[in-house]
Scaffold this active site. Sequence first.
Site, PDB file in Angstrom:
ATOM      1  N   TYR A 284     -34.092   0.879 -16.208  1.00 14.01           N
ATOM      2  CA  TYR A 284     -33.251   1.985 -16.641  1.00 14.01           C
ATOM      3  C   TYR A 284     -31.805   1.857 -16.190  1.00 14.01           C
ATOM      4  CZ  TYR A 284     -33.981   3.494 -11.880  1.00 14.01           C
ATOM      5  OH  TYR A 284     -34.027   3.534 -10.514  1.00 14.01           O
TER       6      TYR A 284
ATOM      7  N   CYS B 183     -17.672  -4.739  -7.270  1.00 15.81           N
ATOM      8  CA  CYS B 183     -18.193  -3.575  -7.997  1.00 15.81           C
ATOM      9  C   CYS B 183     -17.784  -3.693  -9.466  1.00 15.81           C
ATOM     10  CB  CYS B 183     -17.568  -2.347  -7.353  1.00 15.81           C
ATOM     11  SG  CYS B 183     -17.601  -0.893  -8.361  1.00 15.81           S
TER      12      CYS B 183
ATOM     13  N   THR C  76     -18.532  -1.010 -11.636  1.00 15.12           N
ATOM     14  CA  THR C  76     -18.737   0.342 -12.184  1.00 15.12           C
ATOM     15  C   THR C  76     -17.688   0.700 -13.242  1.00 15.12           C
ATOM     16  OG1 THR C  76     -19.800   1.084 -10.171  1.00 15.12           O
ATOM     17  CG2 THR C  76     -18.841   2.801 -11.540  1.00 15.12           C
TER      18      THR C  76
HETATM   19  P1  5GP Z   1     -14.591  -3.931  -0.897  1.00 15.17           P
HETATM   20  O1  5GP Z   1     -14.102  -3.702   0.491  1.00 15.17           O
HETATM   21  O2  5GP Z   1     -15.384  -5.187  -1.016  1.00 15.17           O
HETATM   22  O3  5GP Z   1     -13.512  -3.839  -1.919  1.00 15.17           O
HETATM   23  O4  5GP Z   1     -15.566  -2.705  -1.230  1.00 15.17           O
HETATM   24  C1  5GP Z   1     -16.707  -2.432  -0.471  1.00 15.17           C
HETATM   25  C2  5GP Z   1     -17.435  -1.262  -1.082  1.00 15.17           C
HETATM   26  O5  5GP Z   1     -17.873  -1.563  -2.422  1.00 15.17           O
HETATM   27  C3  5GP Z   1     -18.734  -0.882  -0.409  1.00 15.17           C
HETATM   28  O6  5GP Z   1     -18.550  -0.205   0.799  1.00 15.17           O
HETATM   29  C4  5GP Z   1     -19.422  -0.048  -1.465  1.00 15.17           C
HETATM   30  O7  5GP Z   1     -18.961   1.283  -1.484  1.00 15.17           O
HETATM   31  C5  5GP Z   1     -18.967  -0.716  -2.746  1.00 15.17           C
HETATM   32  N1  5GP Z   1     -20.047  -1.553  -3.307  1.00 15.17           N
HETATM   33  C6  5GP Z   1     -20.796  -2.474  -2.685  1.00 15.17           C
HETATM   34  N2  5GP Z   1     -21.673  -3.044  -3.532  1.00 15.17           N
HETATM   35  C7  5GP Z   1     -21.482  -2.449  -4.727  1.00 15.17           C
HETATM   36  C8  5GP Z   1     -22.095  -2.604  -5.997  1.00 15.17           C
HETATM   37  O8  5GP Z   1     -22.973  -3.421  -6.233  1.00 15.17           O
HETATM   38  N3  5GP Z   1     -21.646  -1.783  -6.986  1.00 15.17           N
HETATM   39  C9  5GP Z   1     -20.667  -0.861  -6.764  1.00 15.17           C
HETATM   40  N4  5GP Z   1     -20.315  -0.069  -7.773  1.00 15.17           N
HETATM   41  N5  5GP Z   1     -20.036  -0.724  -5.586  1.00 15.17           N
HETATM   42  C10 5GP Z   1     -20.450  -1.505  -4.577  1.00 15.17           C
END
Ligand code: 5GP
Length: 355
Positions: free
Chosen positions: A289, A190, A192
Site C-alpha cells: 500500500y 528523502c 517525499t
Molecule cells: P538529512 O540530514 O540526511 O538531510 O535528513 C535526515 C532526516 O531525513 C531524518 O532525520 C528523517 O527525518 C528523514 N528521513 C530519513 N529517511 C527517510 C526516508 O526514507 N524518507 C523520508 N521521507 N525521510 C527520511
Amino acid sequence: MRIETDIKLDFKDVLIRPKRSTLPSRKNVDISREFDFRWSKKRFFGVPIVAANMDGVGTMEMAEAFVEEGHGLTVALHKHYAPEAQIDFLRKHGGSPVWYSIGIADEDVRKLDAVLDSPLQKEGTGIDKLCIDVANGYSEQFVEFVKRTRDRVPEMTIMAGNVVTGEMVEELILAGADVVKVGIGPGSVCTTRKMTGVGYPQLSAIIECADAAHGLGGLVCSDGGCVVPGDLAKAFGAGADFVMLGGMLAGHDQGGGQVIEEDGERCVQFYGMSSATAMDKHAGGVAEYRASEGKTVPVPYRGDVTGTVREILGGIRSACTYIGARRLKELSKRTTFVRVTEQLNNVFGKDRTSA
Ligand code: 5GP
C-alpha cells in the site's frame, strides 16, 4: 483549493549578514545550550545537535564517539536495536547520550515496555529521552499517542514529529511533547516531495515552528536538509533549538556500514529509513500500500566521525564570530538573513542532494 503566495525559504535561499563584533576569536564562542524541558522538567546541557535515527547514523558507536568527544551531542538511536542491546548500552553510558526512538505501532510500544521494565529505569540510569518519530505527524492517532505516552512517562523528555506548521507544533506541545521535530521532505535521502508533492521549505518551517513552540515554552528540532556546516548556522539562526543530522554524519566508521568501491572511490551506502533498502532489511520488503519515500545513495567513506564533528562545530563557532554572538543562544537574536535566490528556482533544490 488555495494558494499561499508568501515567500517560503530554504537554507540555500539565504545568507547570514555579518555584523560588527567584539569577539576576538571563534575560540571564545560557547556553542552549548541549556534547556529546561517544558513537560519533563529535565535539564539539557550540551551542543544541541542530534544524530538522526537512521541506519548508519543513529548508532551506539556514534553515541560512544560523542561521549568521548565530550561536547554533549546526542544520538537518536535507530529503532532496530534489540532491547537487550539498549540495556547493555544504558548500563555502560546511562541515558543522557541518546534519544530512544519509537514509532506508534504496537511493536514499538512493546519495545518501549521492555526497556521501561528494566531495573535500570528504576535505578534512574535508564532512558530519559524519547523520540516519537513518524513520517507524517499530522494524524490524530499520532497526537493521541503523544498524549498517552506523556501520561505514561511524565518524567521523560519527549521529542515528537515530524511536522512543518505552527498550529501542529502547538498541538503536539500541548499534547505533551517537549521538543517538536520539524521537517517534511528536506532529507538528503528523502523522496517525499517527489513522490507526493508534499513538503515545506525548511528555513521557513523552522522560523514559523520555532515561533509557535517558543510561545508555549516548547522547543523545536530542525530535522533534515543540512548539507554543510553553514546550514546548521542558518537553522540555529532561524530559531531551531536542536538540529538533527542524517547525511552529514553518514559514511563514518561509527555508522557500521560496509565500505565499497564505486568509480575508484571508497563509499558507504546510505539509505532513507523508508527506502526499499531499509524496508527489505527491516520489514521484509516494501508494503504494497505504500510507495518507498526514501532512496539509497553512495556517500564518500569519511573514516572517524570526530573530524567531521569538529568541522561542523568549527563552522557554527565561526558563524557566531561573524555576527558577534558570544553564545549559540544569541545566534538567532543577532541573525539577519539576506535573500540570495529567486523562489521559483528552488522547489527541488537543484544543486543539492535533497529531493
Ligand atoms: P538529512 O540530514 O540526511 O538531510 O535528513 C535526515 C532526516 O531525513 C531524518 O532525520 C528523517 O527525518 C528523514 N528521513 C530519513 N529517511 C527517510 C526516508 O526514507 N524518507 C523520508 N521521507 N525521510 C527520511
